[in-house]
Scaffold this active site. Structure first.
Site, PDB file in Angstrom:
ATOM      1  CG  ASP A 174      -2.281  -0.910   1.129  1.00 44.16           C
ATOM      2  OD1 ASP A 174      -2.455  -1.227  -0.406  1.00 44.16           O
ATOM      3  OD2 ASP A 174      -3.024  -0.922   1.799  1.00 44.16           O
ATOM      4  CE  LYS A 208       4.919  -3.057  -3.163  1.00 42.72           C
ATOM      5  NZ  LYS A 208       4.237  -2.616  -2.079  1.00 42.72           N
ATOM      6  CB  THR A 209       0.642  -1.235  -8.354  1.00 38.47           C
ATOM      7  OG1 THR A 209       1.110  -2.110  -7.639  1.00 38.47           O
ATOM      8  CG2 THR A 209       0.142  -1.665  -9.792  1.00 38.47           C
ATOM      9  CG  HIS A 216       6.436  -9.927   2.287  1.00 36.95           C
ATOM     10  ND1 HIS A 216       7.608  -9.019   2.149  1.00 36.95           N
ATOM     11  CD2 HIS A 216       6.538 -10.689   3.360  1.00 36.95           C
ATOM     12  CE1 HIS A 216       8.340  -9.360   3.037  1.00 36.95           C
ATOM     13  NE2 HIS A 216       8.119 -10.467   3.493  1.00 36.95           N
TER      14      HIS A 216
HETATM   15  P1  GDP Z   1       1.267  -1.015  -3.544  1.00 39.28           P
HETATM   16  O1  GDP Z   1       0.602  -2.219  -2.458  1.00 39.28           O
HETATM   17  O2  GDP Z   1       2.394  -0.501  -2.875  1.00 39.28           O
HETATM   18  O3  GDP Z   1       1.626  -1.538  -4.952  1.00 39.28           O
HETATM   19  O4  GDP Z   1       0.406   0.413  -3.388  1.00 39.28           O
HETATM   20  P2  GDP Z   1      -0.626   0.870  -4.666  1.00 39.28           P
HETATM   21  O5  GDP Z   1      -0.019   1.249  -5.612  1.00 39.28           O
HETATM   22  O6  GDP Z   1      -1.848  -0.207  -4.832  1.00 39.28           O
HETATM   23  O7  GDP Z   1      -1.379   1.970  -3.692  1.00 39.28           O
HETATM   24  C1  GDP Z   1      -1.979   1.921  -2.416  1.00 39.28           C
HETATM   25  C2  GDP Z   1      -2.837   2.870  -2.390  1.00 39.28           C
HETATM   26  O8  GDP Z   1      -2.214   4.133  -2.080  1.00 39.28           O
HETATM   27  C3  GDP Z   1      -4.060   3.145  -3.278  1.00 39.28           C
HETATM   28  O9  GDP Z   1      -5.267   3.555  -2.732  1.00 39.28           O
HETATM   29  C4  GDP Z   1      -3.453   4.411  -4.012  1.00 39.28           C
HETATM   30  O10 GDP Z   1      -4.245   5.195  -4.715  1.00 39.28           O
HETATM   31  C5  GDP Z   1      -2.642   5.381  -3.093  1.00 39.28           C
HETATM   32  N1  GDP Z   1      -1.644   6.069  -3.447  1.00 39.28           N
HETATM   33  C6  GDP Z   1      -0.717   5.440  -4.249  1.00 39.28           C
HETATM   34  N2  GDP Z   1       0.165   6.524  -4.412  1.00 39.28           N
HETATM   35  C7  GDP Z   1      -0.315   7.657  -3.798  1.00 39.28           C
HETATM   36  C8  GDP Z   1       0.136   9.162  -3.899  1.00 39.28           C
HETATM   37  O11 GDP Z   1       1.151   9.576  -4.583  1.00 39.28           O
HETATM   38  N3  GDP Z   1      -0.580   9.739  -3.169  1.00 39.28           N
HETATM   39  C9  GDP Z   1      -1.556   9.376  -2.516  1.00 39.28           C
HETATM   40  N4  GDP Z   1      -2.288  10.376  -1.949  1.00 39.28           N
HETATM   41  N5  GDP Z   1      -2.266   8.099  -2.578  1.00 39.28           N
HETATM   42  C10 GDP Z   1      -1.367   7.258  -3.204  1.00 39.28           C
HETATM   43 MG    MG Z   2       0.733  -3.379  -5.785  1.00 33.31          MG
END
Ligand code: GDP
Ligand code: MG
Length: 388
Positions: free
Chosen positions: A21, A24-25, A84
């Site tokens: 969260d 990354k994606t 993970h």
């Molecule tokens: P991952 O699990 O690392 O791949 O995370 P995700 O890309 O799925 O993002 C997790 C959450 O964080 C989602 O609800 C995204 O919309 C939010 N998010 C990702 N990047 C940003 C950002 O730059 N700013 C904000 N405010 N939210 C973000």
């Molecule tokens: Mg992801």
């Protein structure tokens, strides 16, 4: 017909890592959007990355999404993984073959357990260059973000990275994805940092060809295809190869990268190899395709293993001789037993030497990295010292 892949720029493999969260994606999608606008990539939306097809192999589910793009100076294959456990399986075993990594840390949350574990794993598998994306800068407070930056640099230094020199770029992946110019510029700055900070790795082009099989598929009317990243050497259509694990020798009749035919694949390339006359069910993830006679599979080896501490997600109790975990070696997952010799026990947090006897033969060599897993978690990261 499909356009052939033309090697005009140096090719590197990178990937996003970091706590779930932290973005990354979203960042992966944002990078493709920014580069699509520059004309050197194709936009891959979040949903296509996050719903990468699962590969089920012998009871383990592996999720990995590959995207490709170019900056002005380089061609990149970029991996993003949802969970993970996927990092452990792909990164630690060397299957992801990262030449560098983008560590994504949410400026709102700071370092979380998987942030620390991925840095540790990156160090263990020899990912020498990390660039930090301090993400969610759109929502973060400046002073708190400064603290998070210090904390990340400190973590990197603790793990043997030059924490003071590592580029830390404040970005908003979401902002860039939404087309906000300020945050688009932040992602461009991040890519510039990757271009300049991650050096072109040494490729073992002269070594005999070797590719660990990540996935196997059938193309109707053409035959069996194996995919993976070339670990070393080069391969051309018409070359003879051995499939270790399947114990067959065959000929490469087709070669592609990201859906485009290529004349020659070399170390570092992500490729699909079409193999003549090999039945689909003869080859599996974990097998190795190599130049005939270039590798000898074995079952016994000595290794140096770092036993993860409880704080790093590992065990809280020591290992003893006779312990039987799973060994993730390249893309293979093999059971094996451990002999600790005179030391007899290995405590979490210690680095120990051990002799391992695997349940089946796999191609091994000194220096090869592997992960030790137990009940779905990583308990050790090691490398082979000697065979036999
Ligand atoms: P991952 O699990 O690392 O791949 O995370 P995700 O890309 O799925 O993002 C997790 C959450 O964080 C989602 O609800 C995204 O919309 C939010 N998010 C990702 N990047 C940003 C950002 O730059 N700013 C904000 N405010 N939210 C973000
Ligand atoms: Mg992801």
């Amino acid at each position: 017909s499909k356009t052939a892949y033309v090697r005009t720029k140096p090719h590197l493999n990178i990937g996003t890592m970091g706590h779930v969260d932290h973005g990354k994606t979203t960042l992966t999608a944002a990078i493709t959007k920014v580069l699509a606008e520059r004309g050197t990539g194709t936009f891959v939306p979040f949903d296509r990355i996050d719903r990468a097809p699962e590969e089920a192999a012998r009871g383990i589910t592996i999720n990995i999404a590959h995207v490709e793009y170019e900056t002005d100076t380089r061609h990149y294959a970029h991996v993003d993984m949802p969970g993970h456990a996927d990092y452990v399986k792909n990164m630690v075993t060397g299957a992801a073959q990262l030449d560098g990594a983008i560590l994504v840390v949410s400026a709102l949350d700071g370092i979380m357990p998987q942030t620390a574990e991925h840095v540790l794993l990156a160090r263990q598998v020899g990912v020498d260059h990390i660039v930090v994306a301090l993400n969610k800068a759109d929502a973060g407070d400046e002073e708190l973000t400064d603290l998070v930056e210090l904390e990340v640099r400190d973590l990197l230094s603790t793990q043997g990275y030059p924490g003071d020199a590592v580029p830390v770029v404040r970005v908003s992946a979401l902002g860039a994805l939404e087309g906000d110019p300020r945050w688009t510029a932040s992602v461009e700055a991040l890519l510039d940092a990757v271009d300049t900070y991650v050096p072109m790795p040494e490729r073992y082009l002269d070594a005999p060809f070797l590719l660990p099989v990540e996935n196997v598929l059938t193309i109707t009317g053409r035959g069996t295809v194996v995919t993976g990243a070339v670990e070393r050497g080069t391969v051309r259509v018409g070359d003879r190869v051995s499939v270790l694990g399947a114990e067959v020798e065959t000929v490469v009749t087709g070669l592609e990268t990201f859906g485009r035919p290529m004349a020659e694949a070399q170390a570092g390339d992500s490729v699909a190899l079409l193999l003549r006359g090999v039945p689909r069910d003869a080859v599996r993830r974990g097998h190795v395709v190599a130049a005939p006679g270039s590798v000898v599979p074995s079952r016994r080896f000595t290794a140096r293993v770092y036993v993860l501490s409880g704080r790093e997600g590992g065990r809280t109790t020591p290992l003893v001789s006779g312990y039987r975990p799973q060994f993730y070696i390249r893309t293979a997952d093999v059971a094996g037993s451990v002999d600790l010799g005179a030391a007899a026990v290995a405590r979490p947090g210690e680095t120990v030497e051990m002799t391992v006897e695997l349940g089946r033969e796999v191609p091994l060599e000194p220096g090869l990295g592997f992960a030790v897993r137990e009940g779905g978690r990583t308990v050790g990261a090691g490398s082979v010292i000697a065979l036999g």
